[in-house]
Motif scaffolding. Structure first.
Motif, PDB file in Angstrom:
ATOM      1  N   GLU A   1       0.834  -1.098  -0.021  1.00 37.89           N
ATOM      2  CA  GLU A   1       0.179   0.186  -0.147  1.00 37.89           C
ATOM      3  C   GLU A   1       0.874   1.187  -0.037  1.00 37.89           C
ATOM      4  OE1 GLU A   1      -3.674   2.136   2.493  1.00 37.89           O
ATOM      5  OE2 GLU A   1      -2.758   0.210   3.352  1.00 37.89           O
ATOM      6  N   LEU A   2       0.465   2.279  -0.954  1.00 37.52           N
ATOM      7  CA  LEU A   2       1.292   3.247  -0.782  1.00 37.52           C
ATOM      8  C   LEU A   2       0.831   4.555   0.190  1.00 37.52           C
ATOM      9  CD1 LEU A   2       0.819   3.813  -4.783  1.00 37.52           C
ATOM     10  CD2 LEU A   2       2.827   3.761  -3.709  1.00 37.52           C
ATOM     11  N   GLY A   3       1.671   5.278   0.603  1.00 37.29           N
ATOM     12  CA  GLY A   3       1.379   6.235   1.578  1.00 37.29           C
ATOM     13  C   GLY A   3       1.256   7.660   1.219  1.00 37.29           C
ATOM     14  N   ASN A   4       2.302   8.332   0.776  1.00 41.95           N
ATOM     15  CA  ASN A   4       2.202   9.696   0.321  1.00 41.95           C
ATOM     16  C   ASN A   4       3.517  10.137  -0.480  1.00 41.95           C
ATOM     17  OD1 ASN A   4       4.123  10.397   2.135  1.00 41.95           O
ATOM     18  ND2 ASN A   4       2.673  10.720   3.803  1.00 41.95           N
ATOM     19  N   TYR A   5       3.504  11.458  -1.065  1.00 37.99           N
ATOM     20  CA  TYR A   5       4.810  11.584  -1.676  1.00 37.99           C
ATOM     21  C   TYR A   5       4.851  13.236  -1.457  1.00 37.99           C
ATOM     22  CZ  TYR A   5       1.676  12.926  -5.839  1.00 37.99           C
ATOM     23  OH  TYR A   5       0.622  13.824  -6.279  1.00 37.99           O
ATOM     24  N   ASN A   6       6.246  13.686  -1.959  1.00 38.98           N
ATOM     25  CA  ASN A   6       6.768  14.660  -1.633  1.00 38.98           C
ATOM     26  C   ASN A   6       7.434  15.413  -2.725  1.00 38.98           C
ATOM     27  OD1 ASN A   6       9.272  16.480  -0.973  1.00 38.98           O
ATOM     28  ND2 ASN A   6       7.668  17.080   0.345  1.00 38.98           N
TER      29      ASN A   6
ATOM     30  N   ASN B   1      25.887  32.148  -7.438  1.00 38.31           N
ATOM     31  CA  ASN B   1      25.182  32.246  -6.171  1.00 38.31           C
ATOM     32  C   ASN B   1      23.753  32.666  -6.654  1.00 38.31           C
ATOM     33  OD1 ASN B   1      27.711  31.962  -4.804  1.00 38.31           O
ATOM     34  ND2 ASN B   1      28.320  33.939  -4.999  1.00 38.31           N
ATOM     35  N   PRO B   2      23.013  32.065  -5.737  1.00 34.35           N
ATOM     36  CA  PRO B   2      21.474  32.227  -6.035  1.00 34.35           C
ATOM     37  C   PRO B   2      21.298  33.533  -5.530  1.00 34.35           C
ATOM     38  CG  PRO B   2      21.819  30.731  -4.120  1.00 34.35           C
ATOM     39  CD  PRO B   2      23.320  31.014  -4.820  1.00 34.35           C
ATOM     40  N   VAL B   3      20.385  34.310  -6.240  1.00 36.66           N
ATOM     41  CA  VAL B   3      19.633  35.657  -5.828  1.00 36.66           C
ATOM     42  C   VAL B   3      18.246  35.738  -5.399  1.00 36.66           C
ATOM     43  CG1 VAL B   3      19.273  38.015  -6.733  1.00 36.66           C
ATOM     44  CG2 VAL B   3      21.424  36.832  -7.292  1.00 36.66           C
ATOM     45  N   LYS B   4      17.567  34.834  -6.245  1.00 35.29           N
ATOM     46  CA  LYS B   4      16.123  34.530  -5.948  1.00 35.29           C
ATOM     47  C   LYS B   4      15.903  33.281  -6.564  1.00 35.29           C
ATOM     48  CE  LYS B   4      11.541  36.425  -5.571  1.00 35.29           C
ATOM     49  NZ  LYS B   4      10.488  37.440  -6.106  1.00 35.29           N
ATOM     50  N   PRO B   5      16.369  32.285  -5.975  1.00 34.66           N
ATOM     51  CA  PRO B   5      15.943  30.936  -6.467  1.00 34.66           C
ATOM     52  C   PRO B   5      14.770  30.446  -6.213  1.00 34.66           C
ATOM     53  CG  PRO B   5      17.062  30.603  -4.336  1.00 34.66           C
ATOM     54  CD  PRO B   5      17.100  32.105  -4.654  1.00 34.66           C
ATOM     55  N   PHE B   6      14.264  29.447  -7.096  1.00 32.73           N
ATOM     56  CA  PHE B   6      12.866  28.808  -6.976  1.00 32.73           C
ATOM     57  C   PHE B   6      13.249  27.606  -5.963  1.00 32.73           C
ATOM     58  CE2 PHE B   6       9.702  25.678  -8.767  1.00 32.73           C
ATOM     59  CZ  PHE B   6       8.675  26.376  -8.315  1.00 32.73           C
ATOM     60  N   ILE B   7      12.234  27.837  -5.100  1.00 33.73           N
ATOM     61  CA  ILE B   7      12.263  26.578  -4.007  1.00 33.73           C
ATOM     62  C   ILE B   7      10.912  26.146  -3.567  1.00 33.73           C
ATOM     63  CG2 ILE B   7      12.511  26.200  -1.542  1.00 33.73           C
ATOM     64  CD1 ILE B   7      14.684  28.354  -1.277  1.00 33.73           C
ATOM     65  N   TYR B   8      10.652  24.934  -3.902  1.00 34.72           N
ATOM     66  CA  TYR B   8       9.170  24.038  -3.978  1.00 34.72           C
ATOM     67  C   TYR B   8       9.373  23.058  -3.146  1.00 34.72           C
ATOM     68  CZ  TYR B   8       4.613  22.257  -5.512  1.00 34.72           C
ATOM     69  OH  TYR B   8       3.645  21.941  -5.648  1.00 34.72           O
ATOM     70  N   ASN B   9       8.445  22.909  -1.954  1.00 32.20           N
ATOM     71  CA  ASN B   9       8.475  21.781  -1.257  1.00 32.20           C
ATOM     72  C   ASN B   9       7.111  21.435  -0.739  1.00 32.20           C
ATOM     73  OD1 ASN B   9       8.858  19.659   0.474  1.00 32.20           O
ATOM     74  ND2 ASN B   9      10.997  20.493   1.304  1.00 32.20           N
ATOM     75  N   LYS B  10       6.230  20.460  -1.204  1.00 33.10           N
ATOM     76  CA  LYS B  10       5.099  20.078  -1.026  1.00 33.10           C
ATOM     77  C   LYS B  10       4.713  18.598  -0.907  1.00 33.10           C
ATOM     78  CE  LYS B  10       0.453  21.770  -2.304  1.00 33.10           C
ATOM     79  NZ  LYS B  10      -0.507  22.563  -3.205  1.00 33.10           N
ATOM     80  N   ASP B  11       3.891  18.341   0.109  1.00 31.44           N
ATOM     81  CA  ASP B  11       3.475  16.825   0.343  1.00 31.44           C
ATOM     82  C   ASP B  11       2.118  16.762  -0.288  1.00 31.44           C
ATOM     83  OD1 ASP B  11       5.655  16.385   1.893  1.00 31.44           O
ATOM     84  OD2 ASP B  11       4.598  17.348   3.746  1.00 31.44           O
ATOM     85  N   PHE B  12       1.843  15.481  -0.720  1.00 36.78           N
ATOM     86  CA  PHE B  12       0.558  15.113  -1.455  1.00 36.78           C
ATOM     87  C   PHE B  12       0.168  13.774  -0.719  1.00 36.78           C
ATOM     88  CE2 PHE B  12       2.934  17.821  -4.500  1.00 36.78           C
ATOM     89  CZ  PHE B  12       1.732  18.776  -4.804  1.00 36.78           C
ATOM     90  N   SER B  13      -0.985  13.533  -0.631  1.00 33.79           N
ATOM     91  CA  SER B  13      -1.663  12.163  -0.152  1.00 33.79           C
ATOM     92  C   SER B  13      -2.116  11.315  -1.281  1.00 33.79           C
ATOM     93  CB  SER B  13      -2.673  12.653   0.763  1.00 33.79           C
ATOM     94  OG  SER B  13      -3.693  13.270   0.184  1.00 33.79           O
ATOM     95  N   ILE B  14      -2.092  10.086  -1.089  1.00 36.21           N
ATOM     96  CA  ILE B  14      -2.681   9.154  -2.061  1.00 36.21           C
ATOM     97  C   ILE B  14      -3.739   8.460  -1.253  1.00 36.21           C
ATOM     98  CG2 ILE B  14      -1.769   6.946  -3.124  1.00 36.21           C
ATOM     99  CD1 ILE B  14       0.890   7.836  -3.066  1.00 36.21           C
ATOM    100  N   PRO B  15      -4.777   8.313  -2.172  1.00 34.15           N
ATOM    101  CA  PRO B  15      -6.063   7.444  -1.733  1.00 34.15           C
ATOM    102  C   PRO B  15      -5.493   6.396  -0.898  1.00 34.15           C
ATOM    103  CG  PRO B  15      -6.338   8.333  -3.729  1.00 34.15           C
ATOM    104  CD  PRO B  15      -4.941   8.468  -3.668  1.00 34.15           C
ATOM    105  N   SER B  16      -6.297   6.100   0.159  1.00 33.24           N
ATOM    106  CA  SER B  16      -6.048   4.800   1.155  1.00 33.24           C
ATOM    107  C   SER B  16      -6.037   3.530   0.215  1.00 33.24           C
ATOM    108  CB  SER B  16      -6.769   5.092   2.443  1.00 33.24           C
ATOM    109  OG  SER B  16      -6.189   4.025   3.478  1.00 33.24           O
ATOM    110  N   GLY B  17      -5.278   2.609   0.537  1.00 35.10           N
ATOM    111  CA  GLY B  17      -5.434   1.274  -0.064  1.00 35.10           C
ATOM    112  C   GLY B  17      -4.920   1.057  -1.439  1.00 35.10           C
ATOM    113  N   SER B  18      -4.307   2.058  -1.908  1.00 35.76           N
ATOM    114  CA  SER B  18      -3.711   2.231  -3.355  1.00 35.76           C
ATOM    115  C   SER B  18      -2.490   1.400  -3.522  1.00 35.76           C
ATOM    116  CB  SER B  18      -3.402   3.608  -3.813  1.00 35.76           C
ATOM    117  OG  SER B  18      -4.612   4.396  -3.717  1.00 35.76           O
ATOM    118  N   VAL B  19      -2.220   0.638  -4.481  1.00 36.96           N
ATOM    119  CA  VAL B  19      -1.081  -0.142  -4.697  1.00 36.96           C
ATOM    120  C   VAL B  19      -0.527   0.634  -5.928  1.00 36.96           C
ATOM    121  CG1 VAL B  19      -1.401  -2.302  -3.455  1.00 36.96           C
ATOM    122  CG2 VAL B  19      -2.060  -1.981  -5.772  1.00 36.96           C
TER     123      VAL B  19
END
Length: 157
Positions: free
Chosen positions: A63-68, A94-112
């Motif tokens: 069973e899958l859980g979640n992903y980021n 050197n970064p001045v204004k870098p793109f930063i993205y970090n987000k969690d996502f759920s997967i429907p329960s019971g999914s393989v």
């Protein structure tokens, strides 16, 4: 004598409290970002001020859980070593204004099996250049798989 008996009883209970018939998941989940519809692939370009759609197939034996999803700059040319292909890199900077993205996502329960599809907007004022696109997939048992690919953020011009 009583202490010794209690000690052996405690050891016995610890050893046999778990059922021998239990099936313990020992397999990591799988991230498939190689299909015809998968995006982004290694060395793909996305454009600032536009959105792109992440697509991948996730599978697990139980069973899958979640992903980021995480995106961060690679202006210093560091590596996460999950891909055999190396992209041609821009000069270090050197970064001045870098793109930063970090987000969690759920997967429907019971999914393989799960087809992930997420719209990701890239702000129009972020630094262009080399970035890492990383996916972390966790199954219900806590096993985690990581896939990291190098991408570029560019101007459309």
């Amino acid at each position: 004598m009583i202490r010794k008996t209690l000690f052996y009883l405690a050891i016995f209970l610890l050893l046999f409290s778990c059922s021998q018939d239990e099936d313990h998941d020992m397999e990591k989940p799988v991230i498939d970002m190689n299909g015809a519809l998968a995006f982004p692939l290694t060395c793909d370009v996305v454009y600032r001020g536009e959105s792109f759609t992440f697509k991948a197939l996730f599978t697990d034996n139980e069973e899958l859980g979640n992903y980021n999803i995480e995106i961060h700059n690679n202006f210093d040319h560091h590596s996460h070593s999950t891909d055999d292909v190396e992209c041609e890199t821009d000069e270090k900077k050197n970064p001045v204004k870098p793109f930063i993205y970090n987000k969690d996502f759920s997967i429907p329960s019971g999914s393989v099996s799960y087809e992930a599809e997420n719209n990701i907007p890239v702000p129009g004022d972020v630094d262009t250049g080399d970035y890492h696109f990383m996916v972390r997939l966790t199954d219900k048992s806590g096993w985690q798989q990581l896939k990291a690919v190098g991408i570029k953020i560019r101007d459309r011009n």
